[in-house]
Design an enzyme around this catalytic site. Structure first.
Site, PDB file in Angstrom:
ATOM      1  N   GLU A  50      40.985  47.993  49.275  1.00  0.00           N
ATOM      2  CA  GLU A  50      41.645  48.225  47.979  1.00  0.00           C
ATOM      3  C   GLU A  50      41.045  49.418  47.241  1.00  0.00           C
ATOM      4  O   GLU A  50      40.010  49.956  47.640  1.00  0.00           O
ATOM      5  CB  GLU A  50      41.547  46.979  47.100  1.00  0.00           C
ATOM      6  CG  GLU A  50      40.117  46.569  46.792  1.00  0.00           C
ATOM      7  CD  GLU A  50      39.961  45.855  45.452  1.00  0.00           C
ATOM      8  OE1 GLU A  50      40.459  46.371  44.430  1.00  0.00           O
ATOM      9  OE2 GLU A  50      39.309  44.804  45.427  1.00  0.00           O
ATOM     10  N   LYS A 112      45.312  50.844  36.895  1.00  0.00           N
ATOM     11  CA  LYS A 112      45.054  49.637  37.700  1.00  0.00           C
ATOM     12  C   LYS A 112      46.408  49.060  38.111  1.00  0.00           C
ATOM     13  O   LYS A 112      47.217  48.696  37.256  1.00  0.00           O
ATOM     14  CB  LYS A 112      44.248  48.654  36.851  1.00  0.00           C
ATOM     15  CG  LYS A 112      43.872  47.376  37.554  1.00  0.00           C
ATOM     16  CD  LYS A 112      43.001  46.519  36.624  1.00  0.00           C
ATOM     17  CE  LYS A 112      43.004  45.075  37.087  1.00  0.00           C
ATOM     18  NZ  LYS A 112      42.361  44.187  36.109  1.00  0.00           N
ATOM     19  N   VAL A 132      43.722  43.706  44.384  1.00  0.00           N
ATOM     20  CA  VAL A 132      43.909  42.873  45.578  1.00  0.00           C
ATOM     21  C   VAL A 132      45.399  42.567  45.740  1.00  0.00           C
ATOM     22  O   VAL A 132      45.965  42.718  46.830  1.00  0.00           O
ATOM     23  CB  VAL A 132      43.066  41.578  45.491  1.00  0.00           C
ATOM     24  CG1 VAL A 132      43.455  40.601  46.598  1.00  0.00           C
ATOM     25  CG2 VAL A 132      41.582  41.908  45.566  1.00  0.00           C
ATOM     26  N   ASP A 164      45.847  33.509  31.463  1.00  0.00           N
ATOM     27  CA  ASP A 164      45.359  34.691  32.184  1.00  0.00           C
ATOM     28  C   ASP A 164      44.955  34.272  33.598  1.00  0.00           C
ATOM     29  O   ASP A 164      43.846  33.793  33.842  1.00  0.00           O
ATOM     30  CB  ASP A 164      44.176  35.316  31.436  1.00  0.00           C
ATOM     31  CG  ASP A 164      43.775  36.656  32.022  1.00  0.00           C
ATOM     32  OD1 ASP A 164      44.306  37.032  33.092  1.00  0.00           O
ATOM     33  OD2 ASP A 164      42.931  37.354  31.419  1.00  0.00           O
ATOM     34  N   SER A 166      45.089  35.746  37.542  1.00  0.00           N
ATOM     35  CA  SER A 166      45.311  36.989  38.292  1.00  0.00           C
ATOM     36  C   SER A 166      46.511  36.887  39.240  1.00  0.00           C
ATOM     37  O   SER A 166      46.689  35.878  39.930  1.00  0.00           O
ATOM     38  CB  SER A 166      44.066  37.325  39.095  1.00  0.00           C
ATOM     39  OG  SER A 166      44.327  38.455  39.898  1.00  0.00           O
ATOM     40  N   ALA A 167      47.281  37.967  39.265  1.00  0.00           N
ATOM     41  CA  ALA A 167      48.406  38.052  40.211  1.00  0.00           C
ATOM     42  C   ALA A 167      47.909  38.062  41.660  1.00  0.00           C
ATOM     43  O   ALA A 167      48.694  37.852  42.579  1.00  0.00           O
ATOM     44  CB  ALA A 167      49.226  39.302  39.928  1.00  0.00           C
ATOM     45  N   ASP A 168      46.599  38.270  41.852  1.00  0.00           N
ATOM     46  CA  ASP A 168      46.043  38.218  43.214  1.00  0.00           C
ATOM     47  C   ASP A 168      46.381  36.876  43.875  1.00  0.00           C
ATOM     48  O   ASP A 168      46.650  36.811  45.078  1.00  0.00           O
ATOM     49  CB  ASP A 168      44.506  38.338  43.198  1.00  0.00           C
ATOM     50  CG  ASP A 168      44.022  39.706  42.734  1.00  0.00           C
ATOM     51  OD1 ASP A 168      44.854  40.603  42.517  1.00  0.00           O
ATOM     52  OD2 ASP A 168      42.794  39.863  42.586  1.00  0.00           O
ATOM     53  N   LYS A 185      33.973  35.678  41.175  1.00  0.00           N
ATOM     54  CA  LYS A 185      32.842  35.688  40.253  1.00  0.00           C
ATOM     55  C   LYS A 185      32.924  34.518  39.299  1.00  0.00           C
ATOM     56  O   LYS A 185      34.019  34.070  38.962  1.00  0.00           O
ATOM     57  CB  LYS A 185      32.893  36.969  39.415  1.00  0.00           C
ATOM     58  CG  LYS A 185      32.520  38.195  40.173  1.00  0.00           C
ATOM     59  CD  LYS A 185      32.180  39.300  39.180  1.00  0.00           C
ATOM     60  CE  LYS A 185      31.589  40.482  39.882  1.00  0.00           C
ATOM     61  NZ  LYS A 185      32.613  41.321  40.494  1.00  0.00           N
TER      62      LYS A 185
HETATM   63  N1  PSU Z   1      36.637  41.057  41.017  1.00  0.00           N
HETATM   64  C1  PSU Z   1      35.529  41.728  41.344  1.00  0.00           C
HETATM   65  N2  PSU Z   1      35.586  43.075  41.474  1.00  0.00           N
HETATM   66  C2  PSU Z   1      36.754  43.770  41.306  1.00  0.00           C
HETATM   67  C3  PSU Z   1      37.925  43.030  40.982  1.00  0.00           C
HETATM   68  C4  PSU Z   1      37.821  41.692  40.845  1.00  0.00           C
HETATM   69  O1  PSU Z   1      34.492  41.125  41.501  1.00  0.00           O
HETATM   70  O2  PSU Z   1      36.772  44.996  41.427  1.00  0.00           O
HETATM   71  C5  PSU Z   1      39.223  43.761  40.832  1.00  0.00           C
HETATM   72  C6  PSU Z   1      40.067  43.575  42.104  1.00  0.00           C
HETATM   73  O3  PSU Z   1      40.792  44.762  42.343  1.00  0.00           O
HETATM   74  C7  PSU Z   1      41.011  42.458  41.707  1.00  0.00           C
HETATM   75  C8  PSU Z   1      41.234  42.763  40.249  1.00  0.00           C
HETATM   76  O4  PSU Z   1      42.228  42.465  42.420  1.00  0.00           O
HETATM   77  O5  PSU Z   1      39.969  43.194  39.767  1.00  0.00           O
HETATM   78  C9  PSU Z   1      41.722  41.556  39.492  1.00  0.00           C
HETATM   79  O6  PSU Z   1      42.071  41.912  38.205  1.00  0.00           O
HETATM   80  P1  PSU Z   1      42.853  40.887  37.271  1.00  0.00           P
HETATM   81  O7  PSU Z   1      41.856  39.820  36.943  1.00  0.00           O
HETATM   82  O8  PSU Z   1      43.256  41.689  36.081  1.00  0.00           O
HETATM   83  O9  PSU Z   1      44.025  40.405  38.044  1.00  0.00           O
HETATM   84 MN    MN Z   2      44.538  38.998  34.007  1.00  0.00          MN
END
Ligand code: PSU
Ligand code: MN
Length: 332
Positions: A50, A112, A132, A164, A166-168, A185
């Protein structure tokens, strides 16, 4: 009669090429590098990487050095790395060194980029660091099965109120891609993240001796994953069955950080709690939350978290490459 036969043959030929094209580069928005497309065509092992981690996860120049080292780890195992990013509105699969250096320098800021961001980033000709989620979408589109990274997004603490999430997690639920990561994390709600992954139908599997789901900087979160495997061959067998059954959902292979690189649990927990509180106090919202907390944690730990972060990404890249190699072997 003759025209019927000609029509039939023509359709067969079209279908053949459509099938061939769709397996590596059949998308007018995506440019696949020659190296990656040759590897895909010959069913050689490929590992996707990524780029949000480069644009938003680490400071320059550590981001560039890490990106290059991670590619090298994958090559040393005998697989082809495919870093995915958006450059001037084109989705790139496989960046050459020049593109990577330019991208990592952030002279042109990158957005992003998750699923919802693609239409805007592409239509405006911007640079994008794929999350991701974004990287899973592109990997799936070009036929890459294995993707290595550091950490995944998840359900944020308080996510039951803020929504909130994540779309992941949803993308892993709808693409047949295996993400190799060190879990999530503890800036997130690990318990609810595992619940949500179950709802999405993601096959969550730890890699190693036990089912203790890793929490990024430390090898164990105290929460259990449903399954574990101990070898690349076992992991590849999971992927093979996922594909054969055409589940069209993904696998999360959770690899604990190597013991020698792990952080002391108390120190990292304290830094994370402070960072989460700071994010709230500063009114940080939406997509800014994760990058904000990551950066605060780096400075609160005097850079020690960054060193652990880099070490675990390299380890995940190595495991990802080994799994891709096994997968290629059983698919040949
Ligand atoms: N968690 C980490 N390091 C990162 C990310 C998440 O420990 O760099 C990044 C990854 O690219 C992940 C994104 O897909 O943050 C998730 O962001 P969000 O929570 O806004 O979906
Ligand atoms: Mn988010």
């Amino acid at each position: 009669m003759q025209t019927k036969l000609a029509y039939f043959l023509r359709n067969r030929v079209y279908a053949y090429f459509r099938r061939r094209m769709s397996s590596f580069n059949y998308n007018s928005c995506i440019d696949v590098s020659q190296e990656v497309s040759e590897a895909l065509r010959s069913h050689s092992p490929v590992v996707a990487l990524e780029s949000t981690i480069i644009s938003h996860g680490m400071p320059y120049p550590a981001n560039l050095q890490t990106a290059l080292q991670v590619e090298e780890v994958i090559r040393n195992q005998g697989a082809v790395p495919a870093t995915i990013a958006v450059i001037k509105g084109r989705v790139k699969v496989g960046l050459d060194q020049e593109m990577l250096s330019e991208f990592a320098s952030l002279k042109t800021p990158a957005v992003k980029t998750s699923r919802r961001d693609f239409p805007y980033v592409l239509s405006k000709g911007l640079n994008g660091g794929t999350t991701v989620a974004g990287t899973v979408i592109v990997s799936s589109a070009v036929g890459i099965k294995v993707f290595a990274t550091g950490g995944l997004g998840g359900v944020h603490r308080g996510g039951e109120m803020t929504m909130d999430i994540s779309a992941d997690l949803t993308e892993l639920g709808r693409n047949p891609v295996t993400v190799v990561s060190s879990g999530i994390k503890s800036i997130l709600d690990i318990d609810r993240t595992l619940e949500y992954l179950e709802t999405q139908g993601v096959c969550v599997v730890t890699y190693g001796q036990n089912k203790n789901f890793p929490s990024f900087y430390t090898p164990e979160s105290g929460l259990e994953a449903p399954y574990n495997v101990e070898t690349p061959a076992e992991a590849a067998a999971l992927i093979e069955k996922l594909l054969q059954l055409r589940l069209n959902s993904g696998i999360l292979l959770a690899v604990p950080i190597p013991e020698a690189e792990a952080m002391e649990g108390g120190e990292i927990e304290k830094a994370i709690n402070t960072a989460v509180k700071e994010a709230e106090d500063h009114g940080i919202r939406g997509k800014e939350v994760t990058p904000f907390i990551l950066n605060q944690v780096i400075s609160l730990t005097g850079g020690r978290s960054l060193a652990s972060n880099i070490a675990l990404i390299k380890n995940n890249a190595k495991v990802g490459a080994q799994v891709a190699l096994e997968l290629a072997r059983i698919q040949k």
